[in-house]
Design an enzyme around this catalytic site. Structure first.
Site, PDB file in Angstrom:
ATOM      1  N   CYS A  81       7.656  35.398   0.453  1.00  0.00           N
ATOM      2  CA  CYS A  81       8.538  36.012  -0.591  1.00  0.00           C
ATOM      3  C   CYS A  81       9.761  34.940  -0.727  1.00  0.00           C
ATOM      4  O   CYS A  81       9.748  33.795  -0.990  1.00  0.00           O
ATOM      5  CB  CYS A  81       8.783  37.259  -0.658  1.00  0.00           C
ATOM      6  SG  CYS A  81       9.115  37.875  -2.348  1.00  0.00           S
ATOM      7  N   HIS A 179       4.198  40.136   0.773  1.00  0.00           N
ATOM      8  CA  HIS A 179       4.687  40.593   2.168  1.00  0.00           C
ATOM      9  C   HIS A 179       3.631  40.843   3.107  1.00  0.00           C
ATOM     10  O   HIS A 179       3.409  42.251   3.011  1.00  0.00           O
ATOM     11  CB  HIS A 179       5.625  41.614   1.849  1.00  0.00           C
ATOM     12  CG  HIS A 179       6.758  41.062   1.142  1.00  0.00           C
ATOM     13  ND1 HIS A 179       8.108  40.772   1.840  1.00  0.00           N
ATOM     14  CD2 HIS A 179       7.284  41.052  -0.088  1.00  0.00           C
ATOM     15  CE1 HIS A 179       8.957  40.529   0.878  1.00  0.00           C
ATOM     16  NE2 HIS A 179       8.458  40.717  -0.283  1.00  0.00           N
ATOM     17  N   GLU A 181       3.667  41.355   6.084  1.00  0.00           N
ATOM     18  CA  GLU A 181       4.470  42.090   7.145  1.00  0.00           C
ATOM     19  C   GLU A 181       4.434  43.753   6.850  1.00  0.00           C
ATOM     20  O   GLU A 181       4.516  44.458   7.797  1.00  0.00           O
ATOM     21  CB  GLU A 181       5.781  41.731   7.501  1.00  0.00           C
ATOM     22  CG  GLU A 181       6.911  41.965   6.360  1.00  0.00           C
ATOM     23  CD  GLU A 181       6.889  41.068   5.140  1.00  0.00           C
ATOM     24  OE1 GLU A 181       5.901  40.330   5.171  1.00  0.00           O
ATOM     25  OE2 GLU A 181       7.784  41.093   4.472  1.00  0.00           O
TER      26      GLU A 181
HETATM   27  N1  GLN Z   1      13.553  37.623  -5.713  1.00  0.00           N
HETATM   28  C1  GLN Z   1      13.819  37.275  -4.461  1.00  0.00           C
HETATM   29  C2  GLN Z   1      14.533  35.747  -4.348  1.00  0.00           C
HETATM   30  O1  GLN Z   1      14.415  35.219  -5.413  1.00  0.00           O
HETATM   31  C3  GLN Z   1      12.596  37.440  -3.564  1.00  0.00           C
HETATM   32  C4  GLN Z   1      12.315  38.700  -3.246  1.00  0.00           C
HETATM   33  C5  GLN Z   1      11.715  39.014  -1.964  1.00  0.00           C
HETATM   34  O2  GLN Z   1      11.550  38.535  -1.154  1.00  0.00           O
HETATM   35  N2  GLN Z   1      10.951  40.216  -1.730  1.00  0.00           N
HETATM   36  O3  GLN Z   1      15.086  35.339  -3.601  1.00  0.00           O
END
Ligand code: GLN
Length: 197
Positions: A81, A179, A181
């Site tokens: 992410c 994610h 994890e």
């Molecule tokens: N929206 C976040 C970002 O731009 C990422 C979101 C996340 O890691 N769950 O960094």
């Protein structure tokens, strides 16, 4: 190297869940916050969180350059992410001055799935895994564009973002929009631990 030591960048984000998954996947997971700790690991995970904040904290903790250099010189690294954003050579929707560690020849769009779908779950096929993964997306990025050295490991099927790339690998680097994890399924972590081995 039977049980590699894998660091989780612990400046911000969901560190504990990754440490738990690394243990399940047969690695020794350690939190990494300082350059001396970085020097002691075989690979790294850059977790989810907020990429703008992670960039700022990495600079403050004097981790930005050391980590960028280790990634560039071949240390296996897995970004989830916000961590995917941090491994992208190019980002769209970034804040002014936002920088990434880079390493993967791709353009990633932040918060790509839109306001209506801040979070959602989907089953995705991942690389050559025989069964789909249940993927959890939280204000997730997607991969807008990949270079020709970047292998696509997963795309979303159906619904918002149909056909969008959500997992990639380029040599020693792997990144997912979702994610793994928090899914209770350690197969993506196993995939990464095998890469580090
Ligand atoms: N929206 C976040 C970002 O731009 C990422 C979101 C996340 O890691 N769950 O960094």
């Amino acid at each position: 190297m039977s049980a590699p030591t894998i660091g989780v960048l612990a400046l911000q984000g969901d560190v504990r869940e990754h440490l738990r998954m690394l243990a399940a996947a047969g690695a020794t997971g350690v939190s990494v916050r300082r350059p001396s700790e970085l020097a002691a690991v075989d690979g790294m995970i850059v977790p989810g969180g907020e990429s703008t904040t992670m960039h700022k904290l990495a600079v403050v903790f004097e981790m930005f350059e050391p980590l960028r250099e280790r990634i560039a010189s071949g240390m296996p690294t897995f970004g989830t992410c916000a961590g995917m954003i941090m491994l992208a050579d190019r980002i769209e929707g970034g804040m002014a001055g936002q920088e990434t560690f880079g390493g993967i020849d791709m353009t990633v769009r932040r918060n790509a799935f839109g306001r209506q779908v801040d979070s959602f779950e989907a089953d995705v096929a991942f690389g050559s895994l025989p069964e789909t993964l249940h993927a959890v997306f939280i204000r997730a990025p997607w991969v807008e564009k990949v270079g020709n050295r970047t292998e696509v490991l997963a795309t979303v099927r159906g619904g918002v973002g149909d056909g969008r790339i959500v997992a990639v690998r380029q040599g020693h680097l792997v990144a997912t929009s979702f994610h793994p994890e928090i899914s209770g399924d350690d197969r993506v972590h196993r995939y990464f631990v095998d890469m580090v081995r």
